[in-house]
Design a protein around this motif. Structure first.
Motif, PDB file in Angstrom:
ATOM      1  N   CYS A  40      25.466  51.879  25.182  1.00 29.47           N
ATOM      2  CA  CYS A  40      25.711  52.903  26.200  1.00 29.47           C
ATOM      3  C   CYS A  40      27.200  52.986  26.545  1.00 29.47           C
ATOM      4  O   CYS A  40      27.746  54.090  26.731  1.00 29.47           O
ATOM      5  CB  CYS A  40      24.908  52.593  27.458  1.00 29.47           C
ATOM      6  SG  CYS A  40      23.134  52.876  27.293  1.00 29.47           S
ATOM      7  N   VAL A  41      27.855  51.836  26.635  1.00 30.41           N
ATOM      8  CA  VAL A  41      29.290  51.826  26.949  1.00 30.41           C
ATOM      9  C   VAL A  41      30.074  52.518  25.836  1.00 30.41           C
ATOM     10  O   VAL A  41      30.945  53.369  26.095  1.00 30.41           O
ATOM     11  CB  VAL A  41      29.786  50.383  27.158  1.00 30.41           C
ATOM     12  CG1 VAL A  41      31.315  50.352  27.240  1.00 30.41           C
ATOM     13  CG2 VAL A  41      29.182  49.781  28.411  1.00 30.41           C
ATOM     14  N   VAL A  42      29.771  52.164  24.587  1.00 29.48           N
ATOM     15  CA  VAL A  42      30.482  52.768  23.455  1.00 29.48           C
ATOM     16  C   VAL A  42      30.213  54.275  23.392  1.00 29.48           C
ATOM     17  O   VAL A  42      31.125  55.080  23.166  1.00 29.48           O
ATOM     18  CB  VAL A  42      30.062  52.089  22.131  1.00 29.48           C
ATOM     19  CG1 VAL A  42      30.647  52.830  20.928  1.00 29.48           C
ATOM     20  CG2 VAL A  42      30.520  50.640  22.113  1.00 29.48           C
ATOM     21  N   ALA A  43      28.956  54.659  23.601  1.00 33.99           N
ATOM     22  CA  ALA A  43      28.607  56.082  23.565  1.00 33.99           C
ATOM     23  C   ALA A  43      29.314  56.839  24.687  1.00 33.99           C
ATOM     24  O   ALA A  43      29.798  57.961  24.479  1.00 33.99           O
ATOM     25  CB  ALA A  43      27.095  56.253  23.678  1.00 33.99           C
ATOM     26  N   ALA A  44      29.373  56.253  25.882  1.00 39.13           N
ATOM     27  CA  ALA A  44      30.044  56.900  27.015  1.00 39.13           C
ATOM     28  C   ALA A  44      31.533  57.086  26.729  1.00 39.13           C
ATOM     29  O   ALA A  44      32.106  58.150  27.007  1.00 39.13           O
ATOM     30  CB  ALA A  44      29.837  56.081  28.282  1.00 39.13           C
ATOM     31  N   VAL A  51      23.055  56.682  32.982  1.00 45.06           N
ATOM     32  CA  VAL A  51      21.776  56.291  33.592  1.00 45.06           C
ATOM     33  C   VAL A  51      21.099  55.220  32.745  1.00 45.06           C
ATOM     34  O   VAL A  51      20.555  54.228  33.272  1.00 45.06           O
ATOM     35  CB  VAL A  51      20.860  57.520  33.753  1.00 45.06           C
ATOM     36  CG1 VAL A  51      19.460  57.095  34.184  1.00 45.06           C
ATOM     37  CG2 VAL A  51      21.455  58.499  34.757  1.00 45.06           C
ATOM     38  N   CYS A  52      21.126  55.396  31.440  1.00 39.80           N
ATOM     39  CA  CYS A  52      20.500  54.417  30.530  1.00 39.80           C
ATOM     40  C   CYS A  52      21.200  53.057  30.623  1.00 39.80           C
ATOM     41  O   CYS A  52      20.552  52.018  30.491  1.00 39.80           O
ATOM     42  CB  CYS A  52      20.546  54.932  29.093  1.00 39.80           C
ATOM     43  SG  CYS A  52      19.466  56.354  28.795  1.00 39.80           S
ATOM     44  N   LEU A  53      22.506  53.069  30.837  1.00 39.32           N
ATOM     45  CA  LEU A  53      23.237  51.816  31.007  1.00 39.32           C
ATOM     46  C   LEU A  53      22.714  51.045  32.213  1.00 39.32           C
ATOM     47  O   LEU A  53      22.477  49.835  32.146  1.00 39.32           O
ATOM     48  CB  LEU A  53      24.729  52.110  31.187  1.00 39.32           C
ATOM     49  CG  LEU A  53      25.630  50.922  31.541  1.00 39.32           C
ATOM     50  CD1 LEU A  53      25.600  49.876  30.430  1.00 39.32           C
ATOM     51  CD2 LEU A  53      27.067  51.393  31.777  1.00 39.32           C
ATOM     52  N   LEU A  54      22.463  51.757  33.293  1.00 40.80           N
ATOM     53  CA  LEU A  54      21.951  51.113  34.500  1.00 40.80           C
ATOM     54  C   LEU A  54      20.516  50.610  34.329  1.00 40.80           C
ATOM     55  O   LEU A  54      20.111  49.640  34.978  1.00 40.80           O
ATOM     56  CB  LEU A  54      22.007  52.096  35.684  1.00 40.80           C
ATOM     57  CG  LEU A  54      23.410  52.574  36.095  1.00 40.80           C
ATOM     58  CD1 LEU A  54      23.302  53.624  37.194  1.00 40.80           C
ATOM     59  CD2 LEU A  54      24.278  51.405  36.534  1.00 40.80           C
ATOM     60  N   ALA A  55      19.746  51.279  33.452  1.00 46.93           N
ATOM     61  CA  ALA A  55      18.334  50.924  33.281  1.00 46.93           C
ATOM     62  C   ALA A  55      18.091  50.110  32.009  1.00 46.93           C
ATOM     63  O   ALA A  55      16.929  49.912  31.621  1.00 46.93           O
ATOM     64  CB  ALA A  55      17.495  52.200  33.237  1.00 46.93           C
ATOM     65  N   ALA A  56      19.145  49.620  31.381  1.00 41.58           N
ATOM     66  CA  ALA A  56      19.004  48.935  30.087  1.00 41.58           C
ATOM     67  C   ALA A  56      18.134  47.683  30.166  1.00 41.58           C
ATOM     68  O   ALA A  56      17.508  47.289  29.174  1.00 41.58           O
ATOM     69  CB  ALA A  56      20.380  48.558  29.544  1.00 41.58           C
ATOM     70  N   GLY A  57      18.055  47.074  31.330  1.00 37.38           N
ATOM     71  CA  GLY A  57      17.273  45.850  31.464  1.00 37.38           C
ATOM     72  C   GLY A  57      15.797  46.045  31.166  1.00 37.38           C
ATOM     73  O   GLY A  57      15.089  45.071  30.888  1.00 37.38           O
TER      74      GLY A  57
END
Length: 383
Positions: A281-285, A373-379
């Motif tokens: 997600c970080v790389v995509a962002a 949003v996906c970064l925050l919900a990755a867990g």
């Protein structure tokens, strides 16, 4: 087990090949049928709607007959139906062909992912991303083969025979292994990991997890759909670049995603699925932010490449998490896959609507917000 893994690779590759083969031939089908762009757009919805129906039906079929046999049937259906839209000469036959192709693609989409989950469980290490990488390879091969047949001016009949033949041979090869390889009893014992009573989630907990994973699949595939449908248009509108130079933006995205999926399994084995999704997600962002702010083609190509690399390992982890949820069924997986597929259809449409109000470059904040949003919900992809 190695033969089963190779057979599942074949059905993923066939799926990607069939989808891109049709996509390349869309302009030819439009010219042959005499449809307007609006009419063609309406008929393309038929394929997506039929695929969603097939996905929802796939769950009960897998529960009754097993994912291996359901995938075999789905592959046979794809091989038999791919020629119909390729040969269509009017709106009725095109609509019928797209409905058949979409329906069989939908059935196969869920079945092949369910079978991949089973193979991954038996291997005891992450291999889901490799299956999706082969799907991407099938996409590239189908697009390249389609472009070649167009350049050589093959007739629709020759193209249909060639595409059907390749699909039939591949489907037959996979069926030879999968049809008798696994029984329903074996599958039911494998798809739901054994847990003690205290570890088994309640029905409400399982439902919340499946819905959450479905939302993640929706957002990730929404972002992927935006890249697929709008990256080339963006380079033309935002940078004033068209032709094959503009096509390099999409090529960068596809190649990076394919290569990323081949190495994502190793990263998952080492760091775990949650970290892979977070890093992705970080790389995509970062990638899509570069695209939004880029004033030149080179930076834009790099940005789309980072976006594809970041997304590469995300969806496979979501599907794997759904299949490995204690107490989950094939119907649960079909819901997650169906929500994801809805995202890949909705993403480009949302961008199209927004361009009526803001520049295309500004609409790319939508996939940026999706991966945030996906970064925050990755867990939630943890097992």
């Amino acid at each position: 087990m190695r033969h089963t893994r190779l057979a599942v690779f074949e059905i993923f590759g066939l799926h990607g090949f069939a989808f891109s083969t049709w996509a390349v031939q869309i302009p030819s089908a439009q010219a042959r049928t005499g449809l307007s762009t609006a009419q063609l757009g309406t008929l393309l919805v038929v394929l997506g709607a039929a695929a969603l129906v097939g996905m929802q039906l796939s769950g009960p079929l897998i529960g009754r007959y097993g994912s291996a046999r359901t995938a075999v049937v789905g592959n046979a259906g794809i091989a038999g139906s791919i020629s119909v839209p390729l040969l269509a000469t009017n709106a009725v036959t095109l609509a019928a062909g797209l409905a058949l192709l979409g329906f069989t693609l939908g059935i196969n989409e869920v079945a092949m992912n369910a079978q991949a989950v089973i193979v991954e469980q038996r291997y005891g290490r992450p291999i889901m991303s490799a299956f999706h990488a082969v799907y991407s390879v099938g996409n590239v091969v189908g697009a390249a083969a389609g472009a070649t047949t167009l350049a050589l001016e093959w007739s629709p009949g020759a193209i249909a025979v060639g595409a059907s033949g390749i699909c039939m041979v591949t489907a037959g090869s996979a069926a030879r292994v999968l049809w008798t390889r696994q029984t329903r009893a074996e599958e039911s014992a494998t798809t739901s990991p054994r847990r003690s009573r205290s570890e088994t989630p309640s029905s409400a907990q399982r439902h919340r997890r499946i819905v959450t994973l479905g939302v993640l699949a929706f957002l990730f595939l929404l972002a992927e759909g935006v890249a697929a449908d709008w990256s080339i248009v963006h380079s033309a509108e935002h940078l004033g670049i068209s032709g094959w130079y503009g096509a390099l933006t999409y090529a960068s995205f596809v190649v990076s995603m394919t290569l990323g999926r081949f190495v994502a399994d190793r990263a998952t084995a080492r760091h775990g699925p949650v970290q892979v999704v977070r890093m992705g997600c970080v790389v995509a962002a970062v990638g899509i932010a570069v695209v939004i702010g880029s004033p030149m083609l080179v930076l834009t190509i790099i940005g789309w490449g980072l976006f594809g690399l970041g997304l590469a390992g995300t969806v496979p982890q979501v599907f794997s998490a759904a299949g490995n949820t204690a107490g989950s069924t094939a119907t649960d997986l079909s819901r997650v896959v169906g929500m994801g597929y809805t995202g890949i259809l909705a993403g480009p449409t949302i961008i199209g609507w927004l361009t009526e109000f803001v520049p295309l470059n500004a609409t790319l904040l939508v996939p940026l917000a999706a991966v945030a949003v996906c970064l925050l919900a990755a867990g939630n992809v943890g097992r």
